[in-house]
Write a protein that holds these residues in place. Structure first.
Motif, PDB file in Angstrom:
ATOM      1  N   VAL A   7       0.859  -1.188   0.000  1.00 21.29           N
ATOM      2  CA  VAL A   7       0.000   0.000   0.000  1.00 21.29           C
ATOM      3  C   VAL A   7       0.887   1.226   0.000  1.00 21.29           C
ATOM      4  CG1 VAL A   7      -1.674   1.344   1.333  1.00 21.29           C
ATOM      5  CG2 VAL A   7      -1.958  -1.125   1.114  1.00 21.29           C
ATOM      6  N   ASP A   8       0.556   2.180  -0.846  1.00 18.88           N
ATOM      7  CA  ASP A   8       1.268   3.462  -0.913  1.00 18.88           C
ATOM      8  C   ASP A   8       0.525   4.454  -0.033  1.00 18.88           C
ATOM      9  OD1 ASP A   8       2.690   5.705  -1.512  1.00 18.88           O
ATOM     10  OD2 ASP A   8       1.948   5.896  -3.567  1.00 18.88           O
ATOM     11  N   GLY A   9       1.082   4.714   1.141  1.00 17.72           N
ATOM     12  CA  GLY A   9       0.419   5.595   2.096  1.00 17.72           C
ATOM     13  C   GLY A   9       0.894   7.031   1.976  1.00 17.72           C
ATOM     14  N   HIS A  10      -0.018   7.944   2.245  1.00 22.31           N
ATOM     15  CA  HIS A  10       0.296   9.368   2.220  1.00 22.31           C
ATOM     16  C   HIS A  10      -0.156   9.950   3.545  1.00 22.31           C
ATOM     17  CE1 HIS A  10       1.052  13.338   0.613  1.00 22.31           C
ATOM     18  NE2 HIS A  10      -0.165  13.721   0.933  1.00 22.31           N
ATOM     19  N   GLY A  11       0.787  10.468   4.312  1.00 28.29           N
ATOM     20  CA  GLY A  11       0.474  10.982   5.635  1.00 28.29           C
ATOM     21  C   GLY A  11       1.260  10.231   6.689  1.00 28.29           C
ATOM     22  N   ASN A  12       0.856  10.391   7.934  1.00 26.93           N
ATOM     23  CA  ASN A  12       1.563   9.784   9.061  1.00 26.93           C
ATOM     24  C   ASN A  12       1.079   8.355   9.260  1.00 26.93           C
ATOM     25  OD1 ASN A  12       2.864   9.136  11.415  1.00 26.93           O
ATOM     26  ND2 ASN A  12       1.621  10.458  12.714  1.00 26.93           N
ATOM     27  N   PHE A  13       1.857   7.403   8.773  1.00 26.59           N
ATOM     28  CA  PHE A  13       1.538   5.996   8.948  1.00 26.59           C
ATOM     29  C   PHE A  13       2.362   5.381  10.071  1.00 26.59           C
ATOM     30  CE2 PHE A  13      -0.799   6.494   5.149  1.00 26.59           C
ATOM     31  CZ  PHE A  13      -1.670   5.426   5.069  1.00 26.59           C
ATOM     32  N   GLY A  14       2.871   6.195  10.977  1.00 26.41           N
ATOM     33  CA  GLY A  14       3.530   5.708  12.168  1.00 26.41           C
ATOM     34  C   GLY A  14       4.998   5.396  11.971  1.00 26.41           C
ATOM     35  N   SER A  15       5.616   4.955  13.054  1.00 26.43           N
ATOM     36  CA  SER A  15       7.016   4.552  13.089  1.00 26.43           C
ATOM     37  C   SER A  15       7.121   3.366  14.036  1.00 26.43           C
ATOM     38  CB  SER A  15       7.893   5.714  13.573  1.00 26.43           C
ATOM     39  OG  SER A  15       7.654   5.964  14.946  1.00 26.43           O
ATOM     40  N   PRO A  16       8.291   2.754  14.154  1.00 25.63           N
ATOM     41  CA  PRO A  16       8.395   1.635  15.105  1.00 25.63           C
ATOM     42  C   PRO A  16       8.051   2.014  16.529  1.00 25.63           C
ATOM     43  CG  PRO A  16      10.260   1.623  13.599  1.00 25.63           C
ATOM     44  CD  PRO A  16       9.506   2.889  13.329  1.00 25.63           C
ATOM     45  N   ASP A  17       8.092   3.317  16.856  1.00 29.25           N
ATOM     46  CA  ASP A  17       7.785   3.750  18.217  1.00 29.25           C
ATOM     47  C   ASP A  17       6.423   4.418  18.341  1.00 29.25           C
ATOM     48  OD1 ASP A  17      10.261   3.040  19.562  1.00 29.25           O
ATOM     49  OD2 ASP A  17      11.187   4.580  18.330  1.00 29.25           O
ATOM     50  N   ASP A  18       5.916   5.004  17.271  1.00 29.96           N
ATOM     51  CA  ASP A  18       4.711   5.819  17.341  1.00 29.96           C
ATOM     52  C   ASP A  18       3.578   5.200  16.536  1.00 29.96           C
ATOM     53  OD1 ASP A  18       6.051   7.731  18.873  1.00 29.96           O
ATOM     54  OD2 ASP A  18       6.847   8.697  17.077  1.00 29.96           O
ATOM     55  N   SER A  19       2.367   5.473  16.981  1.00 28.75           N
ATOM     56  CA  SER A  19       1.174   5.002  16.281  1.00 28.75           C
ATOM     57  C   SER A  19       0.885   5.909  15.091  1.00 28.75           C
ATOM     58  CB  SER A  19      -0.024   4.999  17.236  1.00 28.75           C
ATOM     59  OG  SER A  19       0.222   4.165  18.348  1.00 28.75           O
ATOM     60  N   PRO A  20       0.166   5.407  14.098  1.00 27.98           N
ATOM     61  CA  PRO A  20      -0.189   6.247  12.941  1.00 27.98           C
ATOM     62  C   PRO A  20      -1.281   7.237  13.298  1.00 27.98           C
ATOM     63  CG  PRO A  20      -1.206   4.104  12.730  1.00 27.98           C
ATOM     64  CD  PRO A  20      -0.331   4.027  13.952  1.00 27.98           C
ATOM     65  N   ALA A  21      -1.461   8.198  12.416  1.00 27.16           N
ATOM     66  CA  ALA A  21      -2.564   9.142  12.584  1.00 27.16           C
ATOM     67  C   ALA A  21      -3.888   8.422  12.338  1.00 27.16           C
ATOM     68  CB  ALA A  21      -2.398  10.313  11.625  1.00 27.16           C
ATOM     69  N   ALA A  22      -4.976   9.063  12.734  1.00 30.13           N
ATOM     70  CA  ALA A  22      -6.296   8.473  12.530  1.00 30.13           C
ATOM     71  C   ALA A  22      -6.579   8.341  11.040  1.00 30.13           C
ATOM     72  CB  ALA A  22      -7.359   9.330  13.207  1.00 30.13           C
ATOM     73  N   MET A  23      -7.491   7.427  10.716  1.00 28.39           N
ATOM     74  CA  MET A  23      -7.755   7.128   9.306  1.00 28.39           C
ATOM     75  C   MET A  23      -8.331   8.317   8.553  1.00 28.39           C
ATOM     76  SD  MET A  23     -11.137   4.703   9.579  1.00 28.39           S
ATOM     77  CE  MET A  23     -10.565   3.765  10.973  1.00 28.39           C
ATOM     78  N   ARG A  24      -8.910   9.256   9.273  1.00 35.08           N
ATOM     79  CA  ARG A  24      -9.480  10.425   8.587  1.00 35.08           C
ATOM     80  C   ARG A  24      -8.402  11.410   8.129  1.00 35.08           C
ATOM     81  NH1 ARG A  24     -10.693  10.841  14.003  1.00 35.08           N
ATOM     82  NH2 ARG A  24      -9.831  12.632  15.136  1.00 35.08           N
ATOM     83  N   TYR A  25      -7.173  11.217   8.633  1.00 37.85           N
ATOM     84  CA  TYR A  25      -6.085  12.118   8.267  1.00 37.85           C
ATOM     85  C   TYR A  25      -5.157  11.537   7.203  1.00 37.85           C
ATOM     86  CZ  TYR A  25      -7.468  14.482  12.577  1.00 37.85           C
ATOM     87  OH  TYR A  25      -8.175  15.117  13.548  1.00 37.85           O
ATOM     88  N   THR A  26      -5.180  10.240   7.017  1.00 35.22           N
ATOM     89  CA  THR A  26      -4.249   9.606   6.088  1.00 35.22           C
ATOM     90  C   THR A  26      -4.947   9.223   4.789  1.00 35.22           C
ATOM     91  OG1 THR A  26      -4.646   7.409   7.010  1.00 35.22           O
ATOM     92  CG2 THR A  26      -2.872   8.705   7.995  1.00 35.22           C
ATOM     93  N   GLU A  27      -4.128   9.018   3.763  1.00 36.84           N
ATOM     94  CA  GLU A  27      -4.644   8.625   2.454  1.00 36.84           C
ATOM     95  C   GLU A  27      -3.852   7.422   1.953  1.00 36.84           C
ATOM     96  OE1 GLU A  27      -4.130  12.157   0.144  1.00 36.84           O
ATOM     97  OE2 GLU A  27      -5.974  13.068   0.869  1.00 36.84           O
ATOM     98  N   ALA A  28      -4.451   6.689   1.034  1.00 41.62           N
ATOM     99  CA  ALA A  28      -3.805   5.462   0.569  1.00 41.62           C
ATOM    100  C   ALA A  28      -4.229   5.141  -0.856  1.00 41.62           C
ATOM    101  CB  ALA A  28      -4.161   4.297   1.500  1.00 41.62           C
ATOM    102  N   ARG A  29      -3.393   4.354  -1.496  1.00 41.90           N
ATOM    103  CA  ARG A  29      -3.672   3.735  -2.790  1.00 41.90           C
ATOM    104  C   ARG A  29      -2.781   2.504  -2.896  1.00 41.90           C
ATOM    105  NH1 ARG A  29      -0.692   8.159  -6.795  1.00 41.90           N
ATOM    106  NH2 ARG A  29       1.436   7.753  -6.050  1.00 41.90           N
ATOM    107  N   LEU A  30      -3.023   1.697  -3.901  1.00 42.80           N
ATOM    108  CA  LEU A  30      -2.218   0.490  -4.067  1.00 42.80           C
ATOM    109  C   LEU A  30      -0.793   0.840  -4.494  1.00 42.80           C
ATOM    110  CD1 LEU A  30      -4.709  -1.925  -5.863  1.00 42.80           C
ATOM    111  CD2 LEU A  30      -3.973  -2.006  -3.479  1.00 42.80           C
ATOM    112  N   ALA A  31       0.163   0.127  -3.940  1.00 41.10           N
ATOM    113  CA  ALA A  31       1.559   0.251  -4.368  1.00 41.10           C
ATOM    114  C   ALA A  31       1.755  -0.565  -5.641  1.00 41.10           C
ATOM    115  CB  ALA A  31       2.498  -0.228  -3.270  1.00 41.10           C
ATOM    116  N   PRO A  32       2.805  -0.272  -6.415  1.00 35.42           N
ATOM    117  CA  PRO A  32       3.044  -1.061  -7.639  1.00 35.42           C
ATOM    118  C   PRO A  32       3.126  -2.561  -7.375  1.00 35.42           C
ATOM    119  CG  PRO A  32       4.412   0.905  -7.637  1.00 35.42           C
ATOM    120  CD  PRO A  32       3.742   0.860  -6.296  1.00 35.42           C
ATOM    121  N   ALA A  33       3.724  -2.963  -6.251  1.00 37.63           N
ATOM    122  CA  ALA A  33       3.841  -4.391  -5.959  1.00 37.63           C
ATOM    123  C   ALA A  33       2.477  -5.026  -5.725  1.00 37.63           C
ATOM    124  CB  ALA A  33       4.735  -4.607  -4.741  1.00 37.63           C
ATOM    125  N   ALA A  34       1.502  -4.242  -5.231  1.00 34.01           N
ATOM    126  CA  ALA A  34       0.174  -4.804  -4.990  1.00 34.01           C
ATOM    127  C   ALA A  34      -0.526  -5.159  -6.288  1.00 34.01           C
ATOM    128  CB  ALA A  34      -0.667  -3.815  -4.192  1.00 34.01           C
TER     129      ALA A  34
END
Length: 846
Positions: free
Chosen positions: A112-139
């Protein structure tokens, strides 16, 4: 208040109660729940490597048209589509799965090609209303040809929609991206691998279905984690590849660097899989606070979006960085254990699979997909060819076709007459009736002929593929090779057979207080050796510098830096860079400028080093005005700097040497080419405030150009360079002369000495001078060797014109340390040549 009435139960109410065994009901309900978790939530399918929620996300996004060439949409829209049609288990679970598919630190090949804050190994991602997504080329490889009847579809939870039971999966997703999940009574934890390596192993298995595990491990030597790092111990990896279960250790990738001029540090650039920098920083601080981890002075997290992970751990002086690093591996998450448990669904049943089984399941699935795809394409092309044949018949008999249609009462009659007159099938007749007249032209006839040829070629190719298992395998292998070429990336994780723990264990945590030598070069570099072995001036390669001063000390000791203004400044030996013991002659290229350790005034420079040992031999100083002083080694212990001589106005220190014996000679060389040598025993040691005593008697315009100490029992040389006092600085090479030190007779202190060089026409001053153990060496301002003339038999002879400008002169330093120094240029010469002001050397000429 209204009265509450109840309806009495019917007479047969008690007969409707069914007695059920509670234990049997609990057992049946729990088993139903367990099966649901195992098959519908927690475990991936071994064919496409996806859990049901992940499969539903990718399928829904594909159906929504969220391809890589389209714009991103809100993640909440994707979650709503998945939850409403396919996955009624709550939006949080769906969004968490969507986020993981987009995290590059979780997936080796994100889907998945995410746009926005999708988190880090230490932090949680932003809420779904703030992030955007589309399929990655591998998908797109996962859903490729899903509309060609390559996989089975099944009803969704309410029977109103259908969903794929498995994805076509054009690459081995389960091995490439791994999986983790906790079911009931079982769990899965699979490590990610490198796409190129997995594809190479899969192609080998396609070509040789009986390949052994050892053959496959030549292509897949071990996991390739998204965060890089190092894997320690491949025995556990082999166990996992053989049995489906095994463990290995993951280590952070760290290097030891100079983080400040005085301190070394550990720079961490990669962490173990699923370990974030914040977790490491927190644990290190806890260990340091609890005093379970020592040797760390500072910790900085310099991680950013552009440079990536960078943790800088500054090490205290006196601690071995290698030993501290081993402690970090032992006590912090910089080393973690990964337990492989390859549990996946095969034919709807959970199984523990080794590497060969995992690849075999995927290869069989892919062979089935290609067969079904080829059969579908063959059928569609045969259907199209049937229609094209009918159109060609209509074009060849266009007038008759039109006449038949016009003379028919309705479309049904027209269809029947066309089938009867031209021997067409019902499908062909209907297609002709539905074809617009504008397509029935001569040009379309040519196009139809070309299309017919293409269809016949495709049909022949697809028929050949379906008729041969070998051809199917070649197609699958070729497609995998193309995918690896397009999406493959280099390996990130380093594989090591075993750790270096045994070697690291012998490295003490703290640096031992071993003997060492502190060195000062003519270009102003300070360093220490790793041992106190004698330094030899001879070697196979040229020395690109000469030493001004050498002092014995210990690693945890201190030395004093003597300046031209009579100050001695304490310097910790631990702060100095250590030169490798193999350097002979020593190369000061690894040293640090003395200006990084002491603060000097504008007109002040370093002239030598001195030991702070109260039982040491003591320090001898010589000034530009001809004053000599031996200092009583009683230095204050609570001060970082202090005076060692009381200078008169306008006078400066030109040389400072550590005397190793009172029987050595103290030597003055002046700008008017006079040399005076006398025994150090003739100079009475004085306290620090004393101003010294007369050393050499100077002519009115003369100054001391060099002062040092020489062992009269050793073979020594005197080097002098004469020039003109009126020449512009840096424009003259000078005339050099080398004489035997024994040719200069010793004289009493406070006398004028003897002549060391005869001036020729145009010469009236000594630019440089030096006396010390043979052989003498000279270097330029940039540290390159400069050839000196042959030794002259006469002590008062004239010099030979030099071909290069000399910046400093030194000699061979052996076991008799501190008995000589190096001569540097005047301030004017140093400025013209680019030599540092704090480089050791003689007092500038008048």
């Amino acid at each position: 208040m209204a009265r509450r009435t109840t309806t009495p139960p019917p007479e047969d109410f008690e007969e409707r109660i069914v007695d059920i065994d509670v234990s049997a009901e609990m057992r049946a309900s729990y088993l139903e729940y367990a099966y649901s978790v195992i098959y519908q939530r927690a475990l991936p399918d071994a064919r496409d490597g996806l859990k049901p929620v992940q499969r539903r996300i990718l399928y829904s996004m594909s159906e929504m048209g969220l391809r890589p060439d389209r714009g991103h949409v809100k993640s909440s829209r994707v979650v709503g589509e998945v939850m409403g049609k396919l996955h009624p288990h709550g939006d949080t679970a769906i969004y968490d799965a969507l986020v993981r598919l987009a995290q590059p630190f979780s997936m080796r090949l994100p889907l998945v090609d995410g746009h926005g804050n999708f988190g880090s190994p230490d932090d949680s991602p932003a809420a779904m209303r703030y992030t955007e997504a589309r399929l990655a080329p591998a998908a797109m490889l996962m859903v490729q040809s899903i509309d060609e009847e390559t996989v089975d579809f099944k009803p969704n939870y309410d029977g109103q929609e259908t969903e794929p039971s498995v994805m076509p999966s054009a690459f081995p997703n389960l091995l490439v991206n791994g999986a983790s999940g906790i079911a009931v009574g079982m769990a899965t934890n699979m490590a990610p691998h490198n796409l190129g390596e997995v594809v190479a192993a899969a192609r080998h298995l396609i070509k040789r279905p009986d390949a052994t595990l050892d053959e496959l491990m030549r292509f897949i030597p071990g996991p390739d984690l998204p965060t890089g790092g190092t894997i320690i111990g491949l025995a556990g990896v082999r166990d996992a590849y053989e049995t489906g279960r095994g463990t290995f250790k993951m280590r952070a990738r760290a290097t030891i660097e100079d983080v400040t001029p005085r301190r070394k540090g550990i720079v961490v650039t990669e962490l173990p899989f699923n370990v974030g920098p914040e977790r490491v920083v927190t644990k290190i601080r806890e260990m340091v606070t609890a005093k379970k981890l020592t040797g760390i002075s500072d910790l900085k997290d310099l991680t950013d979006r552009h440079k990536g992970l960078r943790l800088v751990i500054e090490i205290k002086n006196g601690f071995n960085p290698e030993a501290v690093l081993e402690e970090l591996y032992r006590l912090t998450p910089m080393e973690e254990t990964f337990g492989i448990n390859n549990v996946a669904l095969v034919d709807g049943q959970p199984r523990t699979l080794g590497l060969r089984e995992l690849l075999s399941v995927y290869v069989d699935h892919r062979l089935d997909v290609v067969r079904r795809r080829s059969a579908y394409r063959l059928r569609r092309r045969e259907e199209r060819l049937h229609l094209v044949d009918g159109l060609i018949v209509a074009l060849l008999n266009i007038d008759e076709v039109i006449q038949v249609i016009r003379s028919s009462d309705d479309s049904a009659a027209a269809r029947a007459r066309l089938m009867e007159v031209f021997a067409l099938s019902e499908t062909q007749a209907v297609y002709i009736l539905d074809t617009p007249l504008r397509r029935l032209t001569r040009y379309d006839k040519l196009e139809l002929d070309r299309e017919k040829e293409s269809l016949q070629a495709d049909i022949a190719e697809l028929t050949a593929i379906l008729a041969s298992d070998e051809r199917v395998r070649k197609v699958v292998s070729a497609e995998l090779a193309e995918i690896a070429k397009t999406y493959g990336t280099p390996r990130r994780t380093v594989l090591l057979e075993s750790s270096d723990a045994a070697r690291a264990a012998v490295v003490p945590l703290e640096v031992a207080d071993d003997p060492c030598l502190v060195l000062l070069s003519s270009t102003g570099l300070l360093a220490r050796t790793t041992d106190a072995a004698p330094i030899s001036g001879e070697g196979d390669r040229a020395v690109h510098d000469v030493l001004v001063s050498v002092v014995r000390s210990t690693v945890r000791g201190e030395v004093g830096v003597v300046t031209s203004k009579g100050r001695m400044i304490r310097v910790s030996v631990l702060d100095l860079p250590a030169l490798p013991p193999s350097a002979n002659p020593p190369s000061l290229a690894g040293g640090h400028p003395v200006s990084e350790y002491v603060s000097l005034e504008t007109d002040e420079k370093v002239v030598g080093l001195g030991s702070l040992d109260p039982d040491g031999p003591g320090l001898a100083l010589g000034t530009a005005a001809g004053v000599v002083k031996r200092v009583v080694p009683e230095y204050p212990v609570n001060r970082d700097e202090f005076e060692v001589i009381g200078l008169r106005d306008g006078d400066v220190v030109v040389g400072a040497v550590e005397l190793s014996s009172a029987d050595h000679d103290l030597v003055f060389i002046t700008t008017d080419a006079q040399l005076l040598r006398f025994s150090a025993s003739s100079v009475r040691p004085q306290g620090r405030p004393a101003g010294g005593m007369a050393g050499i008697r100077l002519e009115p315009d003369a100054r001391v150009v060099w002062f040092g100490a020489v062992d009269p029992e050793r073979e020594a040389r005197v080097v002098t360079v004469a020039g003109s006092s009126t020449a512009l600085p840096g424009t003259q090479m000078g005339a050099g002369k080398i004489s035997d030190y024994a040719d200069f007779p010793p004289k009493g202190r406070a006398t004028a000495g003897v002549r060391a060089q005869r001036f020729l026409k145009g010469e009236d001053v000594l630019l440089l001078a030096w006396a010390g153990p043979a052989p003498a060496k000279a270097v330029s301002a940039i540290g390159k060797p400069v050839p000196l003339p042959d030794e002259l038999g006469r002590r008062d002879g004239s010099g030979v014109r030099l071909v290069h400008a000399v910046a400093a002169i030194g000699g061979a330093l052996g076991t008799d340390l501190g008995s000589s120094g190096a001569s540097g240029p005047s301030d004017e010469e140093a400025g013209a040549a680019g030599l540092a002001d704090d480089a050791g050397g003689g007092e500038p000429a008048s």
